[in-house]
Write a protein that holds these residues in place. Sequence first.
Motif, PDB file in Angstrom:
ATOM      1  N   MET A   1       0.885  -1.074  -0.056  1.00 57.30           N
ATOM      2  CA  MET A   1       0.005   0.036   0.103  1.00 57.30           C
ATOM      3  C   MET A   1       0.721   1.317   0.096  1.00 57.30           C
ATOM      4  O   MET A   1       1.816   1.321   0.724  1.00 57.30           O
ATOM      5  N   THR A  26      -3.429   1.047  -3.784  1.00 54.08           N
ATOM      6  CA  THR A  26      -2.948  -0.420  -3.707  1.00 54.08           C
ATOM      7  C   THR A  26      -1.762  -1.080  -4.303  1.00 54.08           C
ATOM      8  O   THR A  26      -1.826  -0.669  -5.585  1.00 54.08           O
ATOM      9  N   HIS A  62       4.208   6.916   3.123  1.00 51.91           N
ATOM     10  CA  HIS A  62       4.377   5.276   3.538  1.00 51.91           C
ATOM     11  C   HIS A  62       4.091   4.437   2.558  1.00 51.91           C
ATOM     12  O   HIS A  62       3.231   4.420   1.694  1.00 51.91           O
ATOM     13  N   LEU A  63       5.318   3.242   2.400  1.00 51.80           N
ATOM     14  CA  LEU A  63       5.191   2.394   1.444  1.00 51.80           C
ATOM     15  C   LEU A  63       5.125   0.996   2.279  1.00 51.80           C
ATOM     16  O   LEU A  63       5.985   0.574   2.964  1.00 51.80           O
ATOM     17  N   ASP A  64       4.084   0.553   2.160  1.00 48.29           N
ATOM     18  CA  ASP A  64       3.875  -1.044   2.899  1.00 48.29           C
ATOM     19  C   ASP A  64       3.999  -0.933   4.330  1.00 48.29           C
ATOM     20  O   ASP A  64       4.603  -1.626   4.921  1.00 48.29           O
ATOM     21  N   GLY A  65       3.480   0.120   4.999  1.00 46.39           N
ATOM     22  CA  GLY A  65       3.592   0.611   6.283  1.00 46.39           C
ATOM     23  C   GLY A  65       4.990   1.463   6.829  1.00 46.39           C
ATOM     24  O   GLY A  65       4.789   1.523   7.982  1.00 46.39           O
ATOM     25  N   GLN A  66       5.833   1.449   6.008  1.00 45.91           N
ATOM     26  CA  GLN A  66       7.122   1.950   6.128  1.00 45.91           C
ATOM     27  C   GLN A  66       7.096   3.407   5.904  1.00 45.91           C
ATOM     28  O   GLN A  66       6.802   3.995   4.716  1.00 45.91           O
ATOM     29  N   ARG A 155       8.112  -2.686  -8.610  1.00 50.68           N
ATOM     30  CA  ARG A 155       6.911  -2.949  -8.135  1.00 50.68           C
ATOM     31  C   ARG A 155       5.888  -1.876  -8.388  1.00 50.68           C
ATOM     32  O   ARG A 155       4.741  -1.820  -8.371  1.00 50.68           O
TER      33      ARG A 155
END
Length: 242
Positions: A1, A26, A62-66, A155
């Motif tokens: 995400m 997403t 934030h990318l994948d929660g990071q 990605r």
Amino acid sequence: MLRVRDLAVGYPTSGPVLHAVTLTLTLPGPGLHAIIGPNGAGKTTLLHTLAGQLRPASGSIHLDGQDVTGWHPTTAARAGVALAPQGRRLWKSLTVGEHFATVRTTVRDDDRWSVEALLEMFPALAARLGHRADQLSGGEQQMLTIARALHTAPRLLLADEPTEGLAPALAAHIMTVLTDLPARGVTVVVALPHAAGAARAATVHLLTAGRLRESADTADTVTDTLRRHLTLTDAEPTEPAP
């Protein structure tokens, strides 16, 4: 995400460009995501900030929660984020083949993004491997720009006005390639000046004067909004490059 919240970005000489932009995408998505707006809307600034080319004055990414706010371009590339910039930004003296050699894949042994696979995706480049970038047509240069970005096995692909100035048939081919990428596990965020180019987008986001005005899940639902807010039409550019 990918989550962008209250992003503000500017330049020392011209002041703020983006104002409190909030966006959630997403990864991988069901299709490409289109950012639509006129010249000067902040599309390039947004994509360059996501790619680590610009540091935001405030807000977060934030990318994948990071939290990746203000990350270095190299860090972004290693995380699988690739930028296909507007204006192509190729090295004039390097050949097509040498451009592929300048980038390093983020995933080993991934044949999806090998030079051979990319030449199948863009057949016109196959006969031009030994030609310098300044010997290519505008359309071939754009294909090389996208192919070079894909060679990193991203990605997330950020494509900044990839059909600018291209003949309709070539523009359609490039949009087909971009639309097919999510099936290969690549999320695509594409910046476009026209609603027509976003006809196959999964989501459409209208950016004007540095602010995200409206989002929709189909290009059709944003067309009227474009005409209300802007002087844009659905027409593609009328001076195509070969």
